[in-house]
Design a protein around this motif. Sequence first.
Motif, PDB file in Angstrom:
ATOM      1  N   ALA B 119      16.181   7.867   3.181  1.00 56.68           N
ATOM      2  CA  ALA B 119      14.748   7.704   2.939  1.00 56.68           C
ATOM      3  C   ALA B 119      14.423   8.005   1.478  1.00 56.68           C
ATOM      4  O   ALA B 119      13.575   7.339   0.868  1.00 56.68           O
ATOM      5  CB  ALA B 119      13.962   8.619   3.869  1.00 56.68           C
ATOM      6  N   ALA B 123      12.791   5.597  -1.140  1.00 56.23           N
ATOM      7  CA  ALA B 123      11.613   6.060  -1.890  1.00 56.23           C
ATOM      8  C   ALA B 123      11.808   5.827  -3.385  1.00 56.23           C
ATOM      9  O   ALA B 123      10.868   5.460  -4.101  1.00 56.23           O
ATOM     10  CB  ALA B 123      11.366   7.535  -1.601  1.00 56.23           C
ATOM     11  N   LEU B 126      11.230   2.099  -3.853  1.00 55.41           N
ATOM     12  CA  LEU B 126       9.830   1.736  -3.632  1.00 55.41           C
ATOM     13  C   LEU B 126       8.905   2.749  -4.301  1.00 55.41           C
ATOM     14  O   LEU B 126       7.933   3.224  -3.717  1.00 55.41           O
ATOM     15  CB  LEU B 126       9.544   1.668  -2.128  1.00 55.41           C
ATOM     16  CG  LEU B 126      10.438   0.742  -1.307  1.00 55.41           C
ATOM     17  CD1 LEU B 126      10.070   0.808   0.157  1.00 55.41           C
ATOM     18  CD2 LEU B 126      10.364  -0.679  -1.827  1.00 55.41           C
ATOM     19  N   TRP B 127       9.257   3.107  -5.501  1.00 54.06           N
ATOM     20  CA  TRP B 127       8.565   4.189  -6.187  1.00 54.06           C
ATOM     21  C   TRP B 127       7.061   3.935  -6.274  1.00 54.06           C
ATOM     22  O   TRP B 127       6.251   4.863  -6.183  1.00 54.06           O
ATOM     23  CB  TRP B 127       9.210   4.361  -7.557  1.00 54.06           C
ATOM     24  CG  TRP B 127       8.437   5.271  -8.454  1.00 54.06           C
ATOM     25  CD1 TRP B 127       7.790   4.954  -9.602  1.00 54.06           C
ATOM     26  CD2 TRP B 127       8.214   6.663  -8.237  1.00 54.06           C
ATOM     27  NE1 TRP B 127       7.185   6.043 -10.132  1.00 54.06           N
ATOM     28  CE2 TRP B 127       7.424   7.125  -9.302  1.00 54.06           C
ATOM     29  CE3 TRP B 127       8.599   7.562  -7.244  1.00 54.06           C
ATOM     30  CZ2 TRP B 127       7.013   8.445  -9.419  1.00 54.06           C
ATOM     31  CZ3 TRP B 127       8.188   8.863  -7.367  1.00 54.06           C
ATOM     32  CH2 TRP B 127       7.407   9.309  -8.436  1.00 54.06           C
ATOM     33  N   ARG B 129       5.166   2.306  -4.227  1.00 53.41           N
ATOM     34  CA  ARG B 129       4.429   2.218  -2.952  1.00 53.41           C
ATOM     35  C   ARG B 129       3.943   3.577  -2.488  1.00 53.41           C
ATOM     36  O   ARG B 129       4.546   4.598  -2.773  1.00 53.41           O
ATOM     37  CB  ARG B 129       5.356   1.627  -1.874  1.00 53.41           C
ATOM     38  CG  ARG B 129       5.942   0.272  -2.216  1.00 53.41           C
ATOM     39  CD  ARG B 129       4.920  -0.809  -1.966  1.00 53.41           C
ATOM     40  NE  ARG B 129       5.574  -2.112  -1.971  1.00 53.41           N
ATOM     41  CZ  ARG B 129       6.196  -2.615  -0.899  1.00 53.41           C
ATOM     42  NH1 ARG B 129       6.262  -1.949   0.215  1.00 53.41           N
ATOM     43  NH2 ARG B 129       6.745  -3.824  -0.992  1.00 53.41           N
ATOM     44  N   ARG B 130       2.856   3.506  -1.699  1.00 54.22           N
ATOM     45  CA  ARG B 130       2.340   4.739  -1.110  1.00 54.22           C
ATOM     46  C   ARG B 130       3.290   5.307  -0.046  1.00 54.22           C
ATOM     47  O   ARG B 130       3.251   6.493   0.267  1.00 54.22           O
ATOM     48  CB  ARG B 130       1.005   4.444  -0.438  1.00 54.22           C
ATOM     49  CG  ARG B 130      -0.135   4.419  -1.395  1.00 54.22           C
ATOM     50  CD  ARG B 130      -1.384   4.482  -0.603  1.00 54.22           C
ATOM     51  NE  ARG B 130      -2.486   4.901  -1.421  1.00 54.22           N
ATOM     52  CZ  ARG B 130      -3.702   5.093  -0.930  1.00 54.22           C
ATOM     53  NH1 ARG B 130      -3.925   4.910   0.362  1.00 54.22           N
ATOM     54  NH2 ARG B 130      -4.673   5.470  -1.707  1.00 54.22           N
ATOM     55  N   LEU B 131       4.142   4.388   0.472  1.00 50.23           N
ATOM     56  CA  LEU B 131       5.062   4.760   1.532  1.00 50.23           C
ATOM     57  C   LEU B 131       5.937   5.963   1.154  1.00 50.23           C
ATOM     58  O   LEU B 131       6.444   6.689   2.015  1.00 50.23           O
ATOM     59  CB  LEU B 131       5.963   3.547   1.832  1.00 50.23           C
ATOM     60  CG  LEU B 131       6.766   3.545   3.122  1.00 50.23           C
ATOM     61  CD1 LEU B 131       5.851   3.643   4.339  1.00 50.23           C
ATOM     62  CD2 LEU B 131       7.632   2.309   3.189  1.00 50.23           C
ATOM     63  N   ILE B 132       6.112   6.174  -0.148  1.00 48.66           N
ATOM     64  CA  ILE B 132       7.042   7.229  -0.563  1.00 48.66           C
ATOM     65  C   ILE B 132       6.589   8.603  -0.081  1.00 48.66           C
ATOM     66  O   ILE B 132       7.390   9.501   0.112  1.00 48.66           O
ATOM     67  CB  ILE B 132       7.306   7.260  -2.085  1.00 48.66           C
ATOM     68  CG1 ILE B 132       6.108   7.857  -2.837  1.00 48.66           C
ATOM     69  CG2 ILE B 132       7.727   5.929  -2.604  1.00 48.66           C
ATOM     70  CD1 ILE B 132       6.568   8.535  -4.112  1.00 48.66           C
ATOM     71  N   TRP B 133       5.290   8.788   0.087  1.00 53.20           N
ATOM     72  CA  TRP B 133       4.825  10.073   0.607  1.00 53.20           C
ATOM     73  C   TRP B 133       5.468  10.342   1.961  1.00 53.20           C
ATOM     74  O   TRP B 133       5.979  11.429   2.239  1.00 53.20           O
ATOM     75  CB  TRP B 133       3.304  10.078   0.734  1.00 53.20           C
ATOM     76  CG  TRP B 133       2.624  10.026  -0.597  1.00 53.20           C
ATOM     77  CD1 TRP B 133       2.155   8.923  -1.226  1.00 53.20           C
ATOM     78  CD2 TRP B 133       2.402  11.126  -1.457  1.00 53.20           C
ATOM     79  NE1 TRP B 133       1.631   9.232  -2.450  1.00 53.20           N
ATOM     80  CE2 TRP B 133       1.776  10.621  -2.622  1.00 53.20           C
ATOM     81  CE3 TRP B 133       2.655  12.490  -1.393  1.00 53.20           C
ATOM     82  CZ2 TRP B 133       1.400  11.429  -3.687  1.00 53.20           C
ATOM     83  CZ3 TRP B 133       2.270  13.277  -2.456  1.00 53.20           C
ATOM     84  CH2 TRP B 133       1.659  12.748  -3.593  1.00 53.20           C
ATOM     85  N   LEU B 134       5.472   9.332   2.788  1.00 54.78           N
ATOM     86  CA  LEU B 134       6.051   9.468   4.122  1.00 54.78           C
ATOM     87  C   LEU B 134       7.579   9.630   4.040  1.00 54.78           C
ATOM     88  O   LEU B 134       8.178  10.429   4.739  1.00 54.78           O
ATOM     89  CB  LEU B 134       5.690   8.227   4.943  1.00 54.78           C
ATOM     90  CG  LEU B 134       5.886   8.340   6.444  1.00 54.78           C
ATOM     91  CD1 LEU B 134       4.966   9.423   7.021  1.00 54.78           C
ATOM     92  CD2 LEU B 134       5.609   6.994   7.111  1.00 54.78           C
ATOM     93  N   LEU B 135       8.181   8.843   3.131  1.00 54.13           N
ATOM     94  CA  LEU B 135       9.644   8.833   3.019  1.00 54.13           C
ATOM     95  C   LEU B 135      10.204  10.166   2.500  1.00 54.13           C
ATOM     96  O   LEU B 135      11.312  10.573   2.860  1.00 54.13           O
ATOM     97  CB  LEU B 135      10.093   7.698   2.096  1.00 54.13           C
ATOM     98  CG  LEU B 135       9.913   6.273   2.650  1.00 54.13           C
ATOM     99  CD1 LEU B 135      10.180   5.245   1.554  1.00 54.13           C
ATOM    100  CD2 LEU B 135      10.839   6.043   3.837  1.00 54.13           C
ATOM    101  N   THR B 136       9.458  10.829   1.624  1.00 49.19           N
ATOM    102  CA  THR B 136       9.991  12.055   1.020  1.00 49.19           C
ATOM    103  C   THR B 136       9.622  13.311   1.803  1.00 49.19           C
ATOM    104  O   THR B 136      10.243  14.361   1.627  1.00 49.19           O
ATOM    105  CB  THR B 136       9.461  12.234  -0.427  1.00 49.19           C
ATOM    106  OG1 THR B 136       8.028  12.200  -0.385  1.00 49.19           O
ATOM    107  CG2 THR B 136       9.982  11.140  -1.324  1.00 49.19           C
TER     108      THR B 136
END
Lengths: 664, 223
Positions: B119, B123, B126-127, B129-136
């Motif tokens: 993940a 992350a 996909l630096w 993207r907002r998704l990184i909050w979830l991924l990290t």
Amino acid sequence: MIPQRYPLKLLFTGAVILTTIVLAVVISSRAVTSAQGGASDWQTIAAERGLTDADMRAAAMTYTPSGVMDEYVMFASAGQGGQVLAIGMPSMRLLRLIAVFTPESWQGYGYGAGHEVLEQGFIDGQEILWGDSHHPALSETNGEYDGNWLFIGDKANGRVAVIDLRDFETKQIVHNPAFLNDHGGTFVTPNTEYIVEGGQYGLPLGGEYAPISDYESAYSGMITFWRFNSEIGRIDYDQSFAMELPPYWQDLCDAGKGISEGWVFCNSFNTEMATGGIESGNPPFEAGASRGAVDYLHIINLDAAEEVFLNGGAVDINGFNVIPLETVIANNLLYLAPEPRSPHGADVTPGGEFVVVGGKLDPHVSIYSFQRIQDAIAAGPTETDVFGIPVLSFESVLEAQVEVGLGPLHTVFDNQGYAYTSLFLDSAVARWSIGAEGYRPQDGWTLINRTPVQYNVGHLAAAEGDTASPDGRYLVALNKWSVDRFLSTGPLLPQNLQLIDISQPGDFTQVLYDMPITGAEPHYAQIIRADKLHAWEVYPEVGWNPLTQSVDPNAVTQGTEGVTRDGNNVTVRMTAVRSHMTPEHIEIQEGDHVTWTITNVERARDATHGLAIPFYNINLSIEPGESITFEFDAIRPGVFSFYCTEFCSALHLEMMGYMMVQPR
Amino acid sequence: MTTSSISTSNSASVESSASEASARRMTRLSQVFLLTAAVLLLVSISQPYWGLILHAPQYPGGLQMRVFVNQMTGDADPRLDEVREIDTLNHYIGMKSLYDAAQLEQAIAIPAVILMAGALVVAAVLWQRRLIWLLTLPALGFSFIFLADLAFWMTYYGQNLDPEAPLSSAIHPFTPPILGEGVIGQFRTVAYVDTGWFIVTAGAGLIAVTLVVRLLRNRASKG
């Protein structure tokens, strides 16, 4: 009269009170003084106990505080106890008793376990449950102790045992069925290819009968060369062989090393071939065997003997490979050299250049040169004994003689070029210099000093003293008599092992410590540096069989315990862990044959459990990881409370169970 | 005009390219941080996260327990199996076997760590993207999740002693400390976080730095 009474009574009461006060003051002040003295510095304590500066030096050299390890371990034979003792040095603390030839209940040896080893030592089905352990020998690599194996001979029955120094337990006992006693064993060759077991009293070979009147023709001496397989740590019976010797009562042997590697030397003390018979008016052995002026040093070419054996030169005597005396003579495997009468010991110097023989009844040690022996052999001996064995002349092989004192027996060596010879009659240890290159040529062959010991010293042992490079520093006198050295415990007295400081050159030597040994007569000892030993703290894996030194497929794991029945055969599978055995109820029937396996599943150091079953003569010692299987017939019905015999935990007393044997 | 307009546009493009370069540098650094955190996470599983030493007179070196994400060990010499020894002692006070604890956690630990590390790699890619909050988030909180789970099991074990045990009258249910010293019977216990925990926490620190940087950049770009 009456009025006078009161002053008298007053006077009397006053006197009593005054006396009490004075006494109280005196006693309390004394008590305070002695309390101060008792709790004071060591100088005061030493003065109060009457200890001299020399005593305090000895204490400083030997005192070993709690938790501090010894530098050396001495393996001493335990004589007629049939055991071996492991003793820490310089503290002289007894570390371990090793059961060898005799059942021993602490180790559970011979009481349910250990029978496989003990039975190897039975002779023709005869149970022999003791031994007279004499000379321990540590295994060697390149002439140095390697700390892997220990061997010990049993003089009484002519047997040799192998002890594994990973767990300090006996693994093998062998017996040469051609002979029935030994003394010159055990000694190893420099790479432990062979364990040498020299016989002692002449016998007809193979356990046969022959009248004593036929001594010269029908009796023989014997030396056995046990082939040792270092890989598996066992003697290879089929690759071992013996040599028939003349019936001269060979005594102590030593293997050559360095330039004399491949040769073996033994002294002897009845070349007179006296046959005793004091009851018939004949001279007793003690006189008859001492009558002649000389006895013979036996010089054996082991390399050549091995070749003769491998080329089929041995015959089968009672199932053992023996090279007969005529083959020995024909192949020049044996030479004799005169020794002053009735000597003792044949000790090879660290470099292998010399063999030292103690005079016993002659105040000298005689030093034979291996090079001179070789030269005399090359020159061709001109004389033989009555059996036709070549005899080298005394003058041709003698390097030197040193007059050391009365009753010289055994000789050991240090790292300063000194040799030490025990003087039985003088109760002393002689230090003398080896006047040869590589030793102390500056001092020549001379007596340096004599250290009195208490009393009747037999063998000596020096730190790494039998190796190619002795350590010096410490010497132990193995005294046969202790007489007045210890508190009396009745008419049977302990032996006295005395530690002696030999670290200083010249005439300074000091007795440091007296260690009483009971239960045994230590004949000989070998002393190894403690850092060469690598004993296991616990068995390497749970379920370990110490006989195979591998995990036993039959071992019990937790959760698989139980009692199963197949006809009259009952199998008990049990585990032990603090503080319970599983199962705790063993329900069997009278007449059942019980096969019981118990595995100690502990991994903690020292978490040993025992298993004692009353009436059935069973007691085991099951060390952490060990698995033991034993068998018995449930011949008596009843209820038997079995329990753990090692105080293993606070709930040790609860570590028990019931074996219920239902009557048929 | 032309010249000046050109020069103006030139200077603007220089400024914009300068800020773009700095943004790229930041992005690259953040990505390096995240990938490093992923590597640290993977490396940490070879090291113990937590340890416990029990001191008592009859154990001169103490008894050692080391907890990894997926296993427990004792002394450096595994043959001595000191966890078994602790287990043996624990049965006197009626504590359940340590080998039965956190079996689910131990079983899924390695795949979970690989997933978390994966993940972090995603992350890093996909630096933007907002998704990184979830991924990290899992990797960020892992060291604390570990300690929380450990505390749960310690409490559960300490509180659920078999009342039929030999020493039940002497040792009552207790909550062992997950950090610092405690006393149970003749044992003095010292609990501490170990190498693996520090490694994974350092990784979490890197993740936290990248997230803060990103937050500040986002604020700055919005402003």
